[in-house]
Design a protein around this motif. Structure first.
Motif, PDB file in Angstrom:
ATOM      1  N   VAL A 166       0.851  -1.185   0.000  1.00  0.00           N
ATOM      2  CA  VAL A 166       0.000   0.000   0.000  1.00  0.00           C
ATOM      3  C   VAL A 166       0.889   1.238   0.000  1.00  0.00           C
ATOM      4  N   LYS A 167       0.547   2.211  -0.849  1.00  0.00           N
ATOM      5  CA  LYS A 167       1.298   3.461  -0.904  1.00  0.00           C
ATOM      6  C   LYS A 167       0.337   4.599  -1.233  1.00  0.00           C
ATOM      7  N   SER A 168       0.523   5.748  -0.545  1.00  0.00           N
ATOM      8  CA  SER A 168      -0.348   6.892  -0.741  1.00  0.00           C
ATOM      9  C   SER A 168       0.445   8.108  -1.191  1.00  0.00           C
ATOM     10  N   ILE A 169      -0.184   8.929  -2.039  1.00  0.00           N
ATOM     11  CA  ILE A 169       0.395  10.194  -2.459  1.00  0.00           C
ATOM     12  C   ILE A 169      -0.705  11.254  -2.418  1.00  0.00           C
ATOM     13  N   THR A 170      -0.335  12.527  -2.407  1.00  0.00           N
ATOM     14  CA  THR A 170      -1.302  13.615  -2.431  1.00  0.00           C
ATOM     15  C   THR A 170      -1.059  14.497  -3.654  1.00  0.00           C
ATOM     16  N   PHE A 171      -2.110  15.151  -4.096  1.00  0.00           N
ATOM     17  CA  PHE A 171      -2.001  16.141  -5.168  1.00  0.00           C
ATOM     18  C   PHE A 171      -3.080  17.193  -4.948  1.00  0.00           C
ATOM     19  N   ILE A 172      -2.902  18.351  -5.555  1.00  0.00           N
ATOM     20  CA  ILE A 172      -3.803  19.477  -5.352  1.00  0.00           C
ATOM     21  C   ILE A 172      -4.392  19.907  -6.682  1.00  0.00           C
ATOM     22  N   GLY A 173      -5.708  20.069  -6.691  1.00  0.00           N
ATOM     23  CA  GLY A 173      -6.391  20.553  -7.881  1.00  0.00           C
ATOM     24  C   GLY A 173      -6.706  22.031  -7.751  1.00  0.00           C
ATOM     25  N   VAL A 174      -6.212  22.823  -8.683  1.00  0.00           N
ATOM     26  CA  VAL A 174      -6.468  24.269  -8.692  1.00  0.00           C
ATOM     27  C   VAL A 174      -6.935  24.641 -10.094  1.00  0.00           C
ATOM     28  N   PRO A 175      -8.250  24.869 -10.291  1.00  0.00           N
ATOM     29  CA  PRO A 175      -8.748  25.229 -11.632  1.00  0.00           C
ATOM     30  C   PRO A 175      -8.060  26.482 -12.173  1.00  0.00           C
ATOM     31  N   VAL A 176      -7.948  26.556 -13.484  1.00  0.00           N
ATOM     32  CA  VAL A 176      -7.255  27.678 -14.124  1.00  0.00           C
ATOM     33  C   VAL A 176      -7.894  29.010 -13.758  1.00  0.00           C
ATOM     34  N   VAL A 177      -9.237  29.075 -13.721  1.00  0.00           N
ATOM     35  CA  VAL A 177      -9.929  30.331 -13.405  1.00  0.00           C
ATOM     36  C   VAL A 177      -9.553  30.807 -12.009  1.00  0.00           C
ATOM     37  N   ILE A 178      -9.595  29.871 -11.050  1.00  0.00           N
ATOM     38  CA  ILE A 178      -9.262  30.230  -9.668  1.00  0.00           C
ATOM     39  C   ILE A 178      -7.796  30.610  -9.553  1.00  0.00           C
ATOM     40  N   LEU A 179      -6.941  29.845 -10.235  1.00  0.00           N
ATOM     41  CA  LEU A 179      -5.510  30.137 -10.181  1.00  0.00           C
ATOM     42  C   LEU A 179      -5.222  31.513 -10.790  1.00  0.00           C
ATOM     43  N   THR A 180      -5.874  31.810 -11.916  1.00  0.00           N
ATOM     44  CA  THR A 180      -5.669  33.108 -12.559  1.00  0.00           C
ATOM     45  C   THR A 180      -6.157  34.239 -11.660  1.00  0.00           C
ATOM     46  N   ALA A 181      -7.345  34.065 -11.056  1.00  0.00           N
ATOM     47  CA  ALA A 181      -7.888  35.089 -10.157  1.00  0.00           C
ATOM     48  C   ALA A 181      -6.974  35.295  -8.952  1.00  0.00           C
ATOM     49  N   PHE A 182      -6.415  34.194  -8.438  1.00  0.00           N
ATOM     50  CA  PHE A 182      -5.513  34.284  -7.289  1.00  0.00           C
ATOM     51  C   PHE A 182      -4.258  35.074  -7.647  1.00  0.00           C
ATOM     52  N   ILE A 183      -3.708  34.802  -8.825  1.00  0.00           N
ATOM     53  CA  ILE A 183      -2.499  35.513  -9.263  1.00  0.00           C
ATOM     54  C   ILE A 183      -2.793  37.007  -9.454  1.00  0.00           C
TER      55      ILE A 183
END
Length: 345
Positions: free
Chosen positions: A309-326
């Protein structure tokens, strides 16, 4: 699914390569024959092999055997030189026999528009040493007639087809291996999400691992499951495992190109998108990603284990939200710089 004329290499995996030569159309079933035999008693395995000549001409064939080894991580193979042996028994290929109504055959003519069955037998003595053997049975087509090809010096193989055989003679040693790689990009702006799953087989025999990937969101809720396609991993080699869905997508696309299936335009576009990844990836088809996710791979190397068993994490950031954040960061930075400039005046 048919597998047509091959010339040099073979992929030991799912989608068979199609090659046409001089109008011949030859197929074999099954494409992979797995055999497990255990001394000390003498043992024999038997398999029905079906050859079909869909062409319009008689097809003279002769049989060859070639050892192969894995090449790379995607199920490719490479043939060993004719003089190179594999395993502990130099006579192992002499123990493989193809029978036509009880009579051994090494060459024959397959009539046009004909499907015919043969018996493949593998027999080992009681003192046979343990070990694995991987080889192809090649059905090679000749340019001359069947009666002339054996004597003519100008007879040459122009094409053919292969059935791969994985022969494991026991008793087997303990199954060992590891998860060599389980990864996906950490930041992802949109789906689908593709995972690389590479399994190492450290055993002295081939394995057939089974596994799945579970996806949970930031609240610990299970929101996705990926079933991995079980594939053979040869001894002391590694292999990347695709998802069953990815394999199904590739099959539908292949059937649509050959006219066997007629998916609508939207479905076809979606399948092409999913199949655009490397063939040997596991795909989670979710399109909208937001927040952190956890992916947990569980894989059993055999029915008796071991289980990893092995676990990993990843993060989803939609382009619209990422652009607005920037944009917000830029605006805040600009406003702070202007305020600092005013305070100094």
């Amino acid at each position: 699914m048919k597998k047509y004329l091959f010339i040099i290499g073979i992929i030991l995996l799912y989608n068979p390569t199609t090659i046409f030569a001089s109008g011949f159309d030859l197929s074999v079933s099954p494409q992979i024959f797995q055999i497990e035999l255990t001394p000390p008693a003498a043992a024999t395995a038997k398999q029905t092999v079906t050859l079909e000549n869909s062409g319009d001409d008689p097809l003279p064939l002769h049989i060859q055997y070639k050892f192969f080894k894995p090449e790379g991580d995607n199920g490719d193979i490479t043939y060993l030189p004719q003089e190179m042996q594999m395993g502990n028994d130099p006579l192992i290929l002499d123990r493989i026999v193809l029978l036509d109504k009880g009579e051994e055959v090494t060459s024959f003519i397959l009539p046009p528009k004909t499907k015919k069955q043969y018996d493949l037998t593998v027999g080992i003595p009681k003192d046979e040493p343990p070990g694995d053997y991987y080889f192809s049975i090649l059905f090679l087509a000749d340019t001359s007639t069947a009666s002339e090809s054996a004597q003519s010096s100008q007879s040459s193989a122009i094409g053919g087809i292969a059935m791969n055989v994985l022969l494991s003679i026991g008793p087997k040693t303990k199954t060992t291996g590891s998860i060599e790689e389980f990864s996906t990009p950490f930041f992802q702006t949109k789906g689908p999400v593709n995972f690389t799953v590479k399994i190492k087989n450290s055993s002295s025999h081939f394995i057939y691992p089974k596994g799945q990937i579970l996806i949970t969101n930031m609240f610990g809720q299970k929101i996705g499951k990926i079933d991995l396609l079980p594939l053979n991993i040869l001894s002391n080699s590694s292999r990347t495992l695709p998802s069953k869905e990815q394999f199904a997508n590739l099959q539908v696309l292949e059937d649509s190109k050959s006219g066997k299936a007629s998916p609508d335009k939207d479905t076809l576009n979606n399948l092409e998108k999913l199949a655009s990844f490397n063939q040997a990836v596991a795909i989670w088809p979710e399109s909208f990603l937001l927040g952190p996710y956890k992916a947990t791979l569980t894989i059993a190397l055999s029915d008796e284990g071991p289980l990893y068993v092995k676990s990993i994490t990843f993060i989803g950031v939609p382009v619209v939200i990422l652009t607005a954040f920037i944009i917000c960061i830029i605006l805040v930075t600009a406003i702070r710089a202007r305020l600092k400039l005013r305070s100094k005046m």
